[in-house]
Design an enzyme around this catalytic site. Structure first.
Site, mmCIF file in Angstrom:
data_model
loop_
_atom_site.group_PDB
_atom_site.id
_atom_site.type_symbol
_atom_site.label_atom_id
_atom_site.label_comp_id
_atom_site.label_asym_id
_atom_site.label_seq_id
_atom_site.Cartn_x
_atom_site.Cartn_y
_atom_site.Cartn_z
ATOM 1 N N HIS A 138 0.861 -1.192 0.000
ATOM 2 C CA HIS A 138 0.000 0.000 0.000
ATOM 3 C C HIS A 138 0.893 1.236 0.000
ATOM 4 O O HIS A 138 2.056 1.174 0.421
ATOM 5 C CB HIS A 138 -0.899 0.002 1.233
ATOM 6 C CG HIS A 138 -1.972 -1.044 1.194
ATOM 7 N ND1 HIS A 138 -3.080 -0.992 2.000
ATOM 8 C CD2 HIS A 138 -2.109 -2.164 0.445
ATOM 9 C CE1 HIS A 138 -3.859 -2.030 1.755
ATOM 10 N NE2 HIS A 138 -3.282 -2.766 0.813
ATOM 11 N N GLU A 142 1.039 3.883 1.844
ATOM 12 C CA GLU A 142 1.564 4.278 3.144
ATOM 13 C C GLU A 142 2.698 3.348 3.586
ATOM 14 O O GLU A 142 3.737 3.808 4.059
ATOM 15 C CB GLU A 142 0.448 4.258 4.199
ATOM 16 C CG GLU A 142 -0.673 5.227 3.923
ATOM 17 C CD GLU A 142 -1.797 4.652 3.047
ATOM 18 O OE1 GLU A 142 -2.856 5.271 2.984
ATOM 19 O OE2 GLU A 142 -1.604 3.572 2.438
ATOM 20 N N CYS A 198 -6.085 2.212 5.555
ATOM 21 C CA CYS A 198 -6.716 1.007 6.092
ATOM 22 C C CYS A 198 -6.050 0.641 7.426
ATOM 23 O O CYS A 198 -5.044 1.233 7.823
ATOM 24 C CB CYS A 198 -6.596 -0.142 5.093
ATOM 25 S SG CYS A 198 -4.930 -0.838 4.979
ATOM 26 N N CYS A 210 -2.282 -0.234 7.312
ATOM 27 C CA CYS A 210 -1.426 0.941 7.181
ATOM 28 C C CYS A 210 -1.354 1.726 8.484
ATOM 29 O O CYS A 210 -0.284 2.198 8.873
ATOM 30 C CB CYS A 210 -1.914 1.814 6.034
ATOM 31 S SG CYS A 210 -1.728 1.016 4.430
#
Length: 164
Positions: free
Chosen positions: A52, A54, A82, A85
């Protein structure tokens, strides 16, 4: 707070338009007014569900600084993160989070994608993920059972003993 950092996170997300393995989630890690890490969600391109934006920005910042600790850092991301993260941010020591789009807007985005192509459907939504990870182990929808706990504890004990 600095809007230029958010603009950079959104610019990174926009790079996904020309990258078939990427999704439009970009992030930057900032320390002392300087970007020290950048990331774009490449979970499909890398076949890595942890890729992801992040997490990638945190990995980049940690690598550049040579440390797993990002105390004193802020994270700017193109979308509300999410649970995975957020957990990564806490573990790394990120101090402040700034985000552009919301998790609800992300859910609409994924709904539109999955209507067009099943490859974009998600096993669990970010909203459901938040609920699941907050539950005690025995209340989650994923079955879990502890086995060989004493052997796992022995490794912890041995590690502490060897560290002096």
């Amino acid at each position: 707070m600095n809007e230029d950092f958010m603009r950079r996170a959104i610019e990174i997300a926009r790079e996904s338009l020309d990258d078939p393995g990427a999704l439009p989630y970009g992030a930057v890690v900032v320390k002392d007014g300087e970007i020290i890490g950048e990331g774009l969600n490449r979970s499909h391109g890398k076949s890595d569900p942890t890729s992801h934006g992040e997490v990638e920005a945190i990995r980049d910042a940690c690598k550049r600084l040579g440390t797993p600790t990002l105390a004193g850092c802020d994270l700017y991301t193109s979308c509300e993160p999410c649970s995975m993260c957020v957990a990564t941010m806490y573990i790394a020591g990120i101090e402040r989070l700034y985000y552009a789009s919301t998790i609800a807007e992300s859910a609409v985005f994924f709904g539109q994608l999955s209507e067009r192509d099943a490859k974009w459907s998600r096993r669990i939504s970010a909203v459901d993920l938040r609920r699941e990870v907050g539950l005690p182990m025995d209340e989650r929808s994923m079955p879990a059972k502890r086995i060989l706990g004493d052997l796992g504890q022995n490794v912890f004990d041995d590690f502490v003993a060897r560290q002096g």
